[in-house]
Design an enzyme around this catalytic site. Structure first.
Site, PDB file in Angstrom:
ATOM      1  N   CYS A   1       0.851  -1.194   0.000  1.00 43.65           N
ATOM      2  CA  CYS A   1       0.000   0.000   0.000  1.00 43.65           C
ATOM      3  C   CYS A   1       0.884   1.241   0.000  1.00 43.65           C
ATOM      4  O   CYS A   1       1.825   1.329   0.776  1.00 43.65           O
ATOM      5  CB  CYS A   1      -0.896   0.030   1.228  1.00 43.65           C
ATOM      6  SG  CYS A   1      -2.121  -1.294   1.291  1.00 43.65           S
TER       7      CYS A   1
ATOM      8  N   CYS B   1      -3.285  -8.466   6.585  1.00 45.70           N
ATOM      9  CA  CYS B   1      -3.234  -7.363   5.628  1.00 45.70           C
ATOM     10  C   CYS B   1      -4.624  -6.742   5.618  1.00 45.70           C
ATOM     11  O   CYS B   1      -5.623  -7.454   5.470  1.00 45.70           O
ATOM     12  CB  CYS B   1      -2.850  -7.865   4.241  1.00 45.70           C
ATOM     13  SG  CYS B   1      -2.997  -6.611   2.958  1.00 45.70           S
TER      14      CYS B   1
ATOM     15  N   GLU C   1      -8.296 -14.800 -27.237  1.00 43.18           N
ATOM     16  CA  GLU C   1      -7.251 -14.903 -26.201  1.00 43.18           C
ATOM     17  C   GLU C   1      -6.208 -15.907 -26.689  1.00 43.18           C
ATOM     18  O   GLU C   1      -6.557 -16.937 -27.269  1.00 43.18           O
ATOM     19  CB  GLU C   1      -7.870 -15.365 -24.878  1.00 43.18           C
ATOM     20  CG  GLU C   1      -6.891 -15.692 -23.780  1.00 43.18           C
ATOM     21  CD  GLU C   1      -6.085 -14.482 -23.343  1.00 43.18           C
ATOM     22  OE1 GLU C   1      -4.849 -14.575 -23.404  1.00 43.18           O
ATOM     23  OE2 GLU C   1      -6.686 -13.474 -22.951  1.00 43.18           O
TER      24      GLU C   1
ATOM     25  N   ASP D   1      -9.152  -5.132 -23.512  1.00 40.25           N
ATOM     26  CA  ASP D   1      -8.641  -5.069 -22.132  1.00 40.25           C
ATOM     27  C   ASP D   1      -7.249  -5.702 -22.118  1.00 40.25           C
ATOM     28  O   ASP D   1      -7.066  -6.828 -21.650  1.00 40.25           O
ATOM     29  CB  ASP D   1      -9.594  -5.802 -21.191  1.00 40.25           C
ATOM     30  CG  ASP D   1      -9.204  -5.663 -19.725  1.00 40.25           C
ATOM     31  OD1 ASP D   1      -8.288  -4.867 -19.413  1.00 40.25           O
ATOM     32  OD2 ASP D   1      -9.809  -6.351 -18.873  1.00 40.25           O
TER      33      ASP D   1
ATOM     34  N   CYS E   1      -5.500  -1.020 -16.930  1.00 36.30           N
ATOM     35  CA  CYS E   1      -4.984  -0.793 -15.580  1.00 36.30           C
ATOM     36  C   CYS E   1      -3.725   0.064 -15.622  1.00 36.30           C
ATOM     37  O   CYS E   1      -3.061   0.241 -14.595  1.00 36.30           O
ATOM     38  CB  CYS E   1      -4.704  -2.122 -14.874  1.00 36.30           C
ATOM     39  SG  CYS E   1      -3.457  -3.135 -15.698  1.00 36.30           S
TER      40      CYS E   1
END
Length: 443
Positions: free
Chosen positions: A80, A157, A323, A371, A398
């Site tokens: 994080c 976590c 794919e 994507d 992303c």
């Protein structure tokens, strides 16, 4: 300026990963944990030719958006990066980062929509990969210290589902009680929140790394949610986590999850989004951007195990998922059959070759959804997509930087970016998912 100097400065901006940027006589220092407009004393830790790094020594003025990190090892752990920011400021930071890369890299001035954030930005991850090791002969496990392979020994976590933390504690205590664990490299845990099913995978250097029977009895008695326990044997001397050989110790080799009214089998090596609640937001937004009426022919490039394809299929005439990974296509076909989805085809092929073939055949395609991995699309893939002349392209990424680069290339082929929607899939970290809608300009 040299290493170990103490300098005073004010944070002017952020890097993409949330470090504060302080300029000392025009020379930029990147400082972890420093927030916008904060003034601080900074210890210089590294000096390069055109930039340097610093460590926060003493805050002189603090931001109103600064909070105390919940996790006691947040400053040391590499997982994080943003726990010192309020969640509202995290969302502001991420939106600004998307705006900046779209403008700087893509030359795109389309307004960025407000980020779709989480109701509860903690305990959302459904997958954990926990390294194991030894420290002075004692078994340790936890998470890697930032920029290192040194393990910080911890049992929890705060962005993982609590069940996974509890399973880790039981695994650790059982291994310590029985004197095992030296041959365990990682513990992989997957959890399907909608069905309350869990998978536990011991990644080991040899098959008899611990007492299997005792471990199975302990875990299944304490956690009836566990439906699958496997060992994965990895003897490689590198950073690759999973090996090729897997052995089922208990239950079935998969768990089942439900996503937007479809069900999916999740195997040990299956790719699956780590934030189930926000995945539904992401996929539903992609469907909304596609503007499907039930008449469209849709191509889903880089379809993986078919989660986006099967979501789109409810609204389209036909969806074809492409794919290159054979195992993923096998899973996708099984998922289509499981969900009685008859208007989807899954094809194992290189995305570029398939798009080129369709373009040569002048296939009629209404919408293309893409994507890609973090590196984005190759120029040839983008050119072949444009050759198909779909009315709309929905680009999910992303990595906003490579996405902006690709949107710029598509703009050169007649496509205008009309919507940019960030979705926060990775609270407390700098990660962000972005959906862009492109439409074909009229001649």
């Amino acid at each position: 300026m040299k290493k170990n100097d103490i300098v005073t400065g004010r944070c002017e901006s952020y890097t993409f990963d949330g470090n504060g940027v302080v300029k000392i006589n025009g020379f930029p220092l990147f400082v972890k944990g420093l927030m916008l407009q904060e003034e601080a004393e900074i210890i210089v830790t590294m000096v390069k030719k055109t930039y340097g790094y610093g460590k926060l020594h003493k805050l002189i003025t603090a931001s109103n958006e600064r909070i105390e990190p919940r996790c006691p090892i947040a400053a040391q752990c590499g997982g994080c990066q943003l726990q010192h920011m309020s969640y509202s400021h995290q969302k502001t930071f991420k939106k600004q980062q998307v705006e900046a890369v779209m403008r700087r890299i893509g030359g795109i001035t389309t307004p960025v929509d407000d980020i779709l954030g989480m109701c509860e930005p903690w305990h959302y991850r459904n997958k954990a990969q926990i390294p194991f090791g030894e420290d002075h002969g004692s078994l340790i496990s936890g998470f890697y210290r930032i920029h290192s392979h040194s393990i910080i020994d911890t049992d929890q976590c705060l962005i993982q589902h609590p069940l996974m933390n509890d399973i880790l504690k039981t695994v650790k205590s059982t291994l310590k009680e029985n004197g095992g664990g030296a041959d365990i490299r990682h513990l992989l845990i997957k959890f399907a929140a909608s069905t309350n099913e869990a998978m536990v995978v011991f990644i080991v250097t040899k098959k008899q790394a611990f007492n299997h029977e005792n471990m199975i009895a302990k875990l299944t008695t304490q956690f009836p949610q566990i439906k699958s326990i496997l060992i994965n044997i990895n003897t490689r001397n590198d950073n690759v986590i999973l090996g090729e050989q897997e052995i089922l110790l208990y239950g079935r080799p998969y768990i089942v999850d439900r996503l937007i009214n479809n069900t999916y089998q999740i195997a040990m090596k299956s790719f699956y989004q780590v934030n189930p609640a926000q995945t539904e937001v992401l996929y539903q937004t992609a469907c909304d951007f596609a503007q499907l009426t039930g008449k469209e022919n849709v191509i889903d490039l880089y379809c993986g195990v078919g989660t986006i394809s099967l979501t789109l299929a409810k609204y389209a005439r036909k969806v074809t998922g492409i794919e290159i990974v054979p195992e993923a296509i096998e899973n996708a076909k099984a998922n289509a059959q499981r969900n009685q989805c008859n208007n989807v085809d899954f094809i194992c092929a290189d995305v570029n070759d398939y798009a080129k073939q369709l373009a040569a055949q002048q296939e009629s395609v209404d919408v293309i959804v893409v994507d890609p991995p973090r590196k984005g699309c190759s120029i040839s893939v983008l050119e072949n997509i444009a050759e198909l002349h779909p009315q709309r392209i929905v680009y999910i990424s992303c990595n906003p930087a490579t996405q902006a680069r690709d949107l710029k290339i598509l703009a050169q082929h007649g496509y205008e970016t009309v919507r940019i929607q960030p979705v926060d899939m990775f609270a407390q970290t700098y990660g962000i998912e972005v959906i862009a809608l492109l439409t074909l300009r009229k001649s």
